[in-house]
Design a protein around this motif. Structure first.
Motif, PDB file in Angstrom:
ATOM      1  N   ALA A  67       0.864  -1.178   0.000  1.00  0.00           N
ATOM      2  CA  ALA A  67       0.000   0.000   0.000  1.00  0.00           C
ATOM      3  C   ALA A  67       0.905   1.233   0.000  1.00  0.00           C
ATOM      4  O   ALA A  67       1.873   1.292   0.769  1.00  0.00           O
ATOM      5  N   GLU A  68       0.607   2.180  -0.856  1.00  0.00           N
ATOM      6  CA  GLU A  68       1.418   3.388  -0.975  1.00  0.00           C
ATOM      7  C   GLU A  68       0.563   4.624  -0.724  1.00  0.00           C
ATOM      8  O   GLU A  68      -0.611   4.678  -1.105  1.00  0.00           O
ATOM      9  N   GLY A  76       2.363   0.005   3.877  1.00  0.00           N
ATOM     10  CA  GLY A  76       1.778  -1.256   4.314  1.00  0.00           C
ATOM     11  C   GLY A  76       2.185  -2.384   3.385  1.00  0.00           C
ATOM     12  O   GLY A  76       2.476  -2.158   2.203  1.00  0.00           O
ATOM     13  N   VAL A  77       2.228  -3.600   3.930  1.00  0.00           N
ATOM     14  CA  VAL A  77       2.641  -4.786   3.168  1.00  0.00           C
ATOM     15  C   VAL A  77       1.768  -5.965   3.571  1.00  0.00           C
ATOM     16  O   VAL A  77       1.432  -6.125   4.750  1.00  0.00           O
ATOM     17  N   ALA A 156      -4.404  -1.387   6.477  1.00  0.00           N
ATOM     18  CA  ALA A 156      -4.584  -2.843   6.537  1.00  0.00           C
ATOM     19  C   ALA A 156      -5.873  -3.247   5.836  1.00  0.00           C
ATOM     20  O   ALA A 156      -5.912  -4.243   5.099  1.00  0.00           O
ATOM     21  N   ARG A 157      -6.930  -2.460   6.028  1.00  0.00           N
ATOM     22  CA  ARG A 157      -8.203  -2.778   5.382  1.00  0.00           C
ATOM     23  C   ARG A 157      -8.069  -2.704   3.861  1.00  0.00           C
ATOM     24  O   ARG A 157      -8.640  -3.532   3.127  1.00  0.00           O
ATOM     25  N   LEU A 191     -11.598  -6.175  11.097  1.00  0.00           N
ATOM     26  CA  LEU A 191     -11.355  -6.271   9.660  1.00  0.00           C
ATOM     27  C   LEU A 191     -12.277  -7.285   8.986  1.00  0.00           C
ATOM     28  O   LEU A 191     -12.262  -7.407   7.765  1.00  0.00           O
ATOM     29  N   GLY A 192     -13.057  -8.021   9.793  1.00  0.00           N
ATOM     30  CA  GLY A 192     -14.027  -8.938   9.211  1.00  0.00           C
ATOM     31  C   GLY A 192     -13.763 -10.415   9.459  1.00  0.00           C
ATOM     32  O   GLY A 192     -14.488 -11.268   8.940  1.00  0.00           O
ATOM     33  N   PHE A 193     -12.727 -10.748  10.242  1.00  0.00           N
ATOM     34  CA  PHE A 193     -12.407 -12.144  10.518  1.00  0.00           C
ATOM     35  C   PHE A 193     -13.147 -12.636  11.759  1.00  0.00           C
ATOM     36  O   PHE A 193     -13.482 -11.861  12.655  1.00  0.00           O
TER      37      PHE A 193
END
Length: 229
Positions: A67-68, A76-77, A156-157, A191-193
């Motif tokens: 993510a940039e 983010g990675v 993260a999302r 996050l939905g988990f």
């Protein structure tokens, strides 16, 4: 905090400059992390080696997304294994080529713990918590990190939603194993988990030190996300 405007792209190769940026994200995100400290035998010089091992594995047999921000800085990675993509611990003959450059750098007692405890037990859990056929039919999130200055801003999302769109198109679930604490479990729930199964306790190379536990999580097939908020 409000969501940050980020773009997500897949890495298929990695330059030295990108590798350093990715390392910086992991170092910031996992600084002081107890599990990471156990994995490197409390040797801070191996921090980058540990996480680059995950990145290299993802590039070879999985998928790596970054993510940039608007300045094109990597913030983010995420390392993923898609349906039918082999996870490094899926090898049934005991061979784990991805570990070979990293393992000799560890202290002998930590190497022994990796080979005798962590690798075989983690491989067993991949099968018992998700069942091999079920896991290979799903997306598996191996690693996720956000630079500290950008946490709680939707990074993260965004990384998860990039794959969630692909999973939704085929009705696939998303799974993850968290070597973690309750705080991280709560983040993944947001996050939905959902948690599945029981948490599994691990001891470290030194039995007298504090161990860690692994939780399995799953995000059932759902519709593709409409926004990244």
């Amino acid at each position: 905090m409000s969501s940050l405007a980020v773009s997500v792209r897949r890495l298929t190769t990695i330059t030295e400059q990108t590798a350093q940026s990715v390392k910086a994200v992991f170092e910031g995100a996992y600084k002081g992390d107890h599990f990471t400290d156990i994995m490197i035998g409390s040797d801070p010089t191996l921090f980058g080696d540990l996480h680059m091992m995950c990145i290299t594995s993802g590039l070879n047999t999985g998928q790596v997304y970054v993510a940039e921000n608007e300045e094109k800085d990597i913030v983010g990675v995420a390392v993923w294994y898609g349906p039918e993509q082999g996870h490094p611990l899926d090898f049934t003959d005991g061979a784990h080529p991805i570990l070979e450059p990293f393992m000799p750098k560890l202290k002998p007692e930590v190497q022994k713990w990796w080979t005798d405890v962590f690798v075989p037990e983690s491989g067993r859990l991949l099968g018992s918590q998700f069942a091999p056929d079920a896991r290979l039919a799903a997306w598996y999130l191996q690693d996720l990190a956000t630079a500290p200055a950008y946490q709680r801003q939707g990074v993260a999302r965004a990384l998860i939603n990039e794959v969630k769109k692909q999973a939704a198109a085929d009705g696939r679930a998303i799974t993850a194993q968290l070597a973690t604490n309750e705080t991280k479990v709560e983040i993944f729930k947001k996050l939905g988990f959902s948690e599945i199964g029981e948490r599994v306790e691990f001891t470290g190379p030194a039995p007298e030190e504090k161990g860690f536990y692994i939780r399995a999580c799953v995000m059932e097939p759902t519709s593709a996300p409409k926004t990244l908020d």
